[in-house]
Design a protein around this motif. Structure first.
Motif, PDB file in Angstrom:
ATOM      1  N   ARG A   1       0.833  -1.208   0.000  1.00 31.49           N
ATOM      2  CA  ARG A   1       0.000   0.000   0.000  1.00 31.49           C
ATOM      3  C   ARG A   1       0.865   1.254   0.000  1.00 31.49           C
ATOM      4  NH1 ARG A   1      -3.232  -2.228   4.558  1.00 31.49           N
ATOM      5  NH2 ARG A   1      -4.549  -3.757   3.576  1.00 31.49           N
ATOM      6  N   TRP A   2       1.953   1.222   0.761  1.00 32.69           N
ATOM      7  CA  TRP A   2       2.872   2.368   0.770  1.00 32.69           C
ATOM      8  C   TRP A   2       3.481   2.559  -0.615  1.00 32.69           C
ATOM      9  CZ3 TRP A   2       5.914   0.207   5.536  1.00 32.69           C
ATOM     10  CH2 TRP A   2       5.082   0.231   6.663  1.00 32.69           C
ATOM     11  N   MET A   3       3.843   1.435  -1.247  1.00 33.91           N
ATOM     12  CA  MET A   3       4.442   1.495  -2.581  1.00 33.91           C
ATOM     13  C   MET A   3       3.478   2.091  -3.596  1.00 33.91           C
ATOM     14  SD  MET A   3       6.411  -2.165  -2.827  1.00 33.91           S
ATOM     15  CE  MET A   3       6.356  -2.124  -4.605  1.00 33.91           C
ATOM     16  N   SER A   4       2.205   1.751  -3.475  1.00 33.06           N
ATOM     17  CA  SER A   4       1.227   2.239  -4.446  1.00 33.06           C
ATOM     18  C   SER A   4       0.897   3.708  -4.227  1.00 33.06           C
ATOM     19  CB  SER A   4      -0.051   1.405  -4.373  1.00 33.06           C
ATOM     20  OG  SER A   4      -0.741   1.676  -3.167  1.00 33.06           O
ATOM     21  N   GLY A   5       1.237   4.218  -3.051  1.00 32.20           N
ATOM     22  CA  GLY A   5       0.947   5.610  -2.753  1.00 32.20           C
ATOM     23  C   GLY A   5      -0.439   5.821  -2.174  1.00 32.20           C
ATOM     24  N   ASP A   6      -1.189   4.732  -1.983  1.00 30.08           N
ATOM     25  CA  ASP A   6      -2.535   4.845  -1.406  1.00 30.08           C
ATOM     26  C   ASP A   6      -2.477   5.289   0.051  1.00 30.08           C
ATOM     27  OD1 ASP A   6      -3.652   4.028  -3.778  1.00 30.08           O
ATOM     28  OD2 ASP A   6      -3.888   1.943  -3.151  1.00 30.08           O
ATOM     29  N   VAL A   7      -1.448   4.827   0.744  1.00 30.82           N
ATOM     30  CA  VAL A   7      -1.300   5.101   2.170  1.00 30.82           C
ATOM     31  C   VAL A   7       0.151   5.487   2.438  1.00 30.82           C
ATOM     32  CG1 VAL A   7      -1.466   4.082   4.485  1.00 30.82           C
ATOM     33  CG2 VAL A   7      -3.048   3.368   2.703  1.00 30.82           C
ATOM     34  N   ARG A   8       0.338   6.451   3.334  1.00 27.22           N
ATOM     35  CA  ARG A   8       1.693   6.804   3.769  1.00 27.22           C
ATOM     36  C   ARG A   8       1.960   6.130   5.097  1.00 27.22           C
ATOM     37  NH1 ARG A   8       4.075  11.811   1.620  1.00 27.22           N
ATOM     38  NH2 ARG A   8       5.198  11.972   3.574  1.00 27.22           N
ATOM     39  N   PRO A   9       3.154   5.569   5.261  1.00 29.96           N
ATOM     40  CA  PRO A   9       3.465   4.987   6.569  1.00 29.96           C
ATOM     41  C   PRO A   9       3.579   6.091   7.625  1.00 29.96           C
ATOM     42  CG  PRO A   9       5.395   4.942   5.142  1.00 29.96           C
ATOM     43  CD  PRO A   9       4.253   5.436   4.319  1.00 29.96           C
ATOM     44  N   PRO A  10       3.350   5.745   8.884  1.00 26.34           N
ATOM     45  CA  PRO A  10       3.550   6.731   9.942  1.00 26.34           C
ATOM     46  C   PRO A  10       4.983   7.253   9.927  1.00 26.34           C
ATOM     47  CG  PRO A  10       2.464   4.761  10.791  1.00 26.34           C
ATOM     48  CD  PRO A  10       2.895   4.468   9.386  1.00 26.34           C
ATOM     49  N   LEU A  11       5.181   8.445  10.459  1.00 28.59           N
ATOM     50  CA  LEU A  11       6.487   9.103  10.408  1.00 28.59           C
ATOM     51  C   LEU A  11       7.599   8.243  10.985  1.00 28.59           C
ATOM     52  CD1 LEU A  11       8.139  11.567   9.661  1.00 28.59           C
ATOM     53  CD2 LEU A  11       7.505  12.577  11.865  1.00 28.59           C
ATOM     54  N   VAL A  12       7.354   7.576  12.089  1.00 28.10           N
ATOM     55  CA  VAL A  12       8.402   6.752  12.697  1.00 28.10           C
ATOM     56  C   VAL A  12       8.823   5.628  11.739  1.00 28.10           C
ATOM     57  CG1 VAL A  12       6.830   5.204  13.943  1.00 28.10           C
ATOM     58  CG2 VAL A  12       9.132   5.612  14.819  1.00 28.10           C
ATOM     59  N   LYS A  13       7.867   5.072  10.993  1.00 27.19           N
ATOM     60  CA  LYS A  13       8.186   4.020  10.030  1.00 27.19           C
ATOM     61  C   LYS A  13       8.869   4.608   8.798  1.00 27.19           C
ATOM     62  CE  LYS A  13       4.729   0.865  11.745  1.00 27.19           C
ATOM     63  NZ  LYS A  13       3.713  -0.134  11.460  1.00 27.19           N
ATOM     64  N   GLN A  14       8.484   5.818   8.412  1.00 30.76           N
ATOM     65  CA  GLN A  14       9.161   6.493   7.299  1.00 30.76           C
ATOM     66  C   GLN A  14      10.645   6.656   7.624  1.00 30.76           C
ATOM     67  OE1 GLN A  14       7.314  10.189   6.122  1.00 30.76           O
ATOM     68  NE2 GLN A  14       5.265   9.304   6.241  1.00 30.76           N
ATOM     69  N   LYS A  15      10.941   7.035   8.865  1.00 35.32           N
ATOM     70  CA  LYS A  15      12.332   7.226   9.274  1.00 35.32           C
ATOM     71  C   LYS A  15      13.100   5.913   9.236  1.00 35.32           C
ATOM     72  CE  LYS A  15      11.450  11.282  12.129  1.00 35.32           C
ATOM     73  NZ  LYS A  15      11.447  11.832  13.494  1.00 35.32           N
ATOM     74  N   LEU A  16      12.488   4.835   9.699  1.00 30.12           N
ATOM     75  CA  LEU A  16      13.130   3.520   9.651  1.00 30.12           C
ATOM     76  C   LEU A  16      13.412   3.094   8.213  1.00 30.12           C
ATOM     77  CD1 LEU A  16      11.052   1.582  12.337  1.00 30.12           C
ATOM     78  CD2 LEU A  16      13.467   2.203  12.498  1.00 30.12           C
ATOM     79  N   ILE A  17      12.441   3.318   7.341  1.00 31.22           N
ATOM     80  CA  ILE A  17      12.593   2.953   5.929  1.00 31.22           C
ATOM     81  C   ILE A  17      13.729   3.758   5.297  1.00 31.22           C
ATOM     82  CG2 ILE A  17      11.469   3.052   3.660  1.00 31.22           C
ATOM     83  CD1 ILE A  17       8.792   2.484   5.212  1.00 31.22           C
ATOM     84  N   ALA A  18      13.759   5.053   5.555  1.00 23.31           N
ATOM     85  CA  ALA A  18      14.805   5.910   4.978  1.00 23.31           C
ATOM     86  C   ALA A  18      16.185   5.466   5.451  1.00 23.31           C
ATOM     87  CB  ALA A  18      14.545   7.368   5.352  1.00 23.31           C
ATOM     88  N   GLU A  19      16.315   5.162   6.746  1.00 24.19           N
ATOM     89  CA  GLU A  19      17.603   4.690   7.268  1.00 24.19           C
ATOM     90  C   GLU A  19      18.007   3.373   6.616  1.00 24.19           C
ATOM     91  OE1 GLU A  19      17.708   4.461  11.524  1.00 24.19           O
ATOM     92  OE2 GLU A  19      17.037   6.540  11.745  1.00 24.19           O
ATOM     93  N   PHE A  20      17.055   2.453   6.510  1.00 21.99           N
ATOM     94  CA  PHE A  20      17.327   1.144   5.926  1.00 21.99           C
ATOM     95  C   PHE A  20      17.778   1.267   4.469  1.00 21.99           C
ATOM     96  CE2 PHE A  20      15.862  -2.595   3.535  1.00 21.99           C
ATOM     97  CZ  PHE A  20      16.538  -3.600   4.208  1.00 21.99           C
ATOM     98  N   LEU A  21      17.111   2.141   3.720  1.00 24.92           N
ATOM     99  CA  LEU A  21      17.439   2.313   2.298  1.00 24.92           C
ATOM    100  C   LEU A  21      18.583   3.289   2.069  1.00 24.92           C
ATOM    101  CD1 LEU A  21      13.814   2.444   0.824  1.00 24.92           C
ATOM    102  CD2 LEU A  21      15.372   0.482   0.925  1.00 24.92           C
ATOM    103  N   LYS A  22      19.074   3.884   3.172  1.00 24.16           N
ATOM    104  CA  LYS A  22      20.181   4.856   3.100  1.00 24.16           C
ATOM    105  C   LYS A  22      19.838   6.024   2.176  1.00 24.16           C
ATOM    106  CE  LYS A  22      23.801   1.508   4.188  1.00 24.16           C
ATOM    107  NZ  LYS A  22      22.984   0.405   4.600  1.00 24.16           N
ATOM    108  N   MET A  23      18.627   6.540   2.378  1.00 20.33           N
ATOM    109  CA  MET A  23      18.156   7.671   1.588  1.00 20.33           C
ATOM    110  C   MET A  23      17.602   8.726   2.536  1.00 20.33           C
ATOM    111  SD  MET A  23      16.358   5.777  -1.641  1.00 20.33           S
ATOM    112  CE  MET A  23      16.215   7.283  -2.568  1.00 20.33           C
ATOM    113  N   LYS A  24      17.429   9.930   2.021  1.00 14.69           N
ATOM    114  CA  LYS A  24      16.882  11.011   2.827  1.00 14.69           C
ATOM    115  C   LYS A  24      15.379  10.844   2.971  1.00 14.69           C
ATOM    116  CE  LYS A  24      20.353  14.424   1.619  1.00 14.69           C
ATOM    117  NZ  LYS A  24      20.603  15.752   1.050  1.00 14.69           N
ATOM    118  N   LEU A  25      14.895  11.090   4.172  1.00 19.22           N
ATOM    119  CA  LEU A  25      13.472  10.984   4.459  1.00 19.22           C
ATOM    120  C   LEU A  25      12.650  11.876   3.538  1.00 19.22           C
ATOM    121  CD1 LEU A  25      11.144  10.008   6.319  1.00 19.22           C
ATOM    122  CD2 LEU A  25      11.646  11.980   7.755  1.00 19.22           C
TER     123      LEU A  25
END
Length: 71
Positions: free
Chosen positions: A34-58
């Motif tokens: 769902r996050w990938m499709s853009g239908d739903v945005r993950p909560p901010l805390v999960k966005q931060k985890l994803i950005a860290e994991f992917l080594k990209m800027k939030l």
């Protein structure tokens, strides 16, 4: 590159990355889809985890949503 574009650019390792992100964020793989499709945005805390994991800027992965103003 926003999250959905980044994930689409991973043809060979997309499934593994989806599973890893689900585990990392204590979410289901369906939530990641769902996050990938853009239908739903993950909560901010999960966005931060994803950005860290992917080594990209939030801000790059999850740009701020534009809010319509009442002018």
């Amino acid at each position: 590159m926003v999250f959905s574009e980044y994930m689409q650019s991973l043809p060979n390792q997309r499934q593994d990355t989806i599973k890893q992100l689900a585990k990392l964020t204590c979410s289901t793989t369906m939530s990641v889809y769902r996050w990938m499709s853009g239908d739903v945005r993950p909560p901010l805390v999960k966005q931060k985890l994803i950005a860290e994991f992917l080594k990209m800027k939030l801000e790059e992965l999850f740009p701020p949503e534009e809010k319509g103003g009442d002018a």
